[in-house]
Scaffold this active site. Structure first.
Site, short mmCIF file in Angstrom:
data_model
loop_
_atom_site.label_atom_id
_atom_site.label_comp_id
_atom_site.label_asym_id
_atom_site.label_seq_id
_atom_site.Cartn_x
_atom_site.Cartn_y
_atom_site.Cartn_z
CG ASP A 221 -2.28 0.68 0.90
OD1 ASP A 221 -2.25 1.91 0.74
OD2 ASP A 221 -3.33 0.02 0.83
CG HIS A 244 -0.87 1.68 -3.29
ND1 HIS A 244 -2.12 1.40 -2.77
CD2 HIS A 244 -0.52 0.61 -4.03
CE1 HIS A 244 -2.50 0.19 -3.20
NE2 HIS A 244 -1.54 -0.31 -3.95
#
Length: 395
Positions: A221, A244
């Site tokens: 993430d 991310h």
């Protein structure tokens, strides 16, 4: 008083002061911990912490973790402590803290290793391995799972240094900094597979004066995520990817929340990440804001969204369809950002229709797409550009 007696008293006082300010060290093995990777050492760690935290020594107290693999279950190291400084010292190599192999043993605790209300804390070296694979698999297949646990958490802690720590395979976030002041995180290494769900590298929430530098984050993430109420942050020399990217947000989760301000992200490299630098808000009413943000001296390597503001965030169209974000975004500067985009739209400014972004600044941007021209997109965004800006600014 005779001169020789006075001198003797001064020497004795000085010796007493040096002795009383010496470091007291507490080896977890002396309290019953076993570094075999199998024996539950949770209580031994708590006993060692209690001894260090309550020591009357005026200077530093140290919890020492020698070489070995120590199994610990959810643990809370709480303050305030009598010592002015408390150090949690692990051998730089050969020392690891491991979670139980059955992820249910972390249960719904939310945290695995938690430091709370400690002032003058230092955490050095070592590896923490949460063994998150089975938990991720449970999440991936939509089974009935526990809430998952953050690996290392700092809650209401002040004047903290975390250096040389390695975090592997966190169930959820690797490190959480919440309601803290004056935190330095440096030379940490964070690693989990790109497919691991919601494994943010470092999450900062409601904290002031946080510096993160010289670190490598590879996870599933956000490499670093910044939540509401965070101020005066400095992120420097971060190698991010996979992951991310570095994100401010999601903001606007609540109608009433503190804003984010004075954030600098500099001298970072993003490699094959979903995003580079992102500001993300829920598409619903809020009094939140993000202002005085600087992104500079960044390198993008095949990044899907190198520069992005997304104010339409509404996963599953639940609770916010057809609404406009109330979060106000202003004074965001992008300077000297270069590299390659994995998508044609290298700069995407999708701002709120009711609260348009303003004061956006682009300077010296060079982003290409497959060795061809990339594009930019704007909605409700206003600002200025200077120097060479490729792709061309859309405001």
């Amino acid at each position: 008083m005779a001169p020789n007696i006075a001198v003797t008293l001064v020497l004795l006082i000085g010796l007493f002061e040096r002795c009383s300010s010496a470091t007291a060290a507490y080896n977890v093995v002396s309290f019953g911990a076993r570094g075999d990777g199998k024996t539950d050492s949770t209580k031994a760690f708590l006993r060692a912490w209690s001894a260090a935290c309550s020591t009357s020594v005026r200077g530093a107290a140290t919890v020492y973790v020698p070489r070995g693999s120590f199994l610990i279950k959810p643990v809370v190291f709480s303050g305030p402590c009598r010592s002015s400084r408390v150090t949690f010292q692990m051998d730089d190599t050969g020392t690891s803290l491991v979670a139980p192999s059955n992820y249910w043993e972390l249960g719904n605790s939310g945290t695995w290793i938690l430091f709370i209300k400690v002032t003058g804390l230092s955490v050095y070296g070592g590896t923490v391995d949460a063994r998150g694979h089975a938990y991720w698999q449970c999440r991936r297949y939509g089974k009935s799972c526990t809430a998952g646990a953050r690996s290392v958490s700092l809650f209401w802690c002040n004047n903290v240094v975390v250096s040389g720590l390695r975090s592997m395979n966190s169930q959820t976030m690797h490190m959480a900094i919440d309601n803290c002041k004056n935190v330095v995180v440096k030379n940490v290494k964070i690693r989990a597979p790109s497919s691991s769900p919601n494994t943010d590298g470092i999450h900062i929430e409601a904290s002031t004066g946080v510096t993160i530098s010289g670190s490598t984050i590879m996870t599933g993430d956000d490499c670093i995520s910044i939540g509401s109420g965070s101020k005066n942050l400095w992120l420097e020399r971060i190698a991010c990817g996979p992951g991310h990217g570095i994100s401010i947000g999601s903001l606007g989760d609540n109608a009433n929340e503190d804003g984010v301000q004075n954030v600098t992200v500099t001298s970072c490299v993003f490699t094959k990440t979903q995003n580079g630098v992102r500001i993300k808000t829920w598409a619903r009413a809020s009094n939140g804001y993000a202002t005085n943000i600087v992104f500079r001296n960044l390198i993008m390597k095949n990044v899907n969204n190198p520069i992005i503001i997304d104010q339409k965030y509404c996963p599953g169209n639940q609770g916010c369809p057809r609404q406009s974000s109330g979060v106000k975004i202003s004074r965001v500067t992008y300077t000297n950002i270069r590299g390659t985009s994995a998508s044609k739209v290298a700069m995407n400014f999708y701002c709120s229709s009711s609260n348009p972004c303003w004061g956006l600044k682009l300077q010296d941007i060079r982003l290409t797409y497959l060795n061809k021209a990339a594009t930019s997109y704007c909605a409700n965004a206003g600002g200025s550009s200077s120097g060479v800006v490729i792709p061309r600014s859309c405001f």
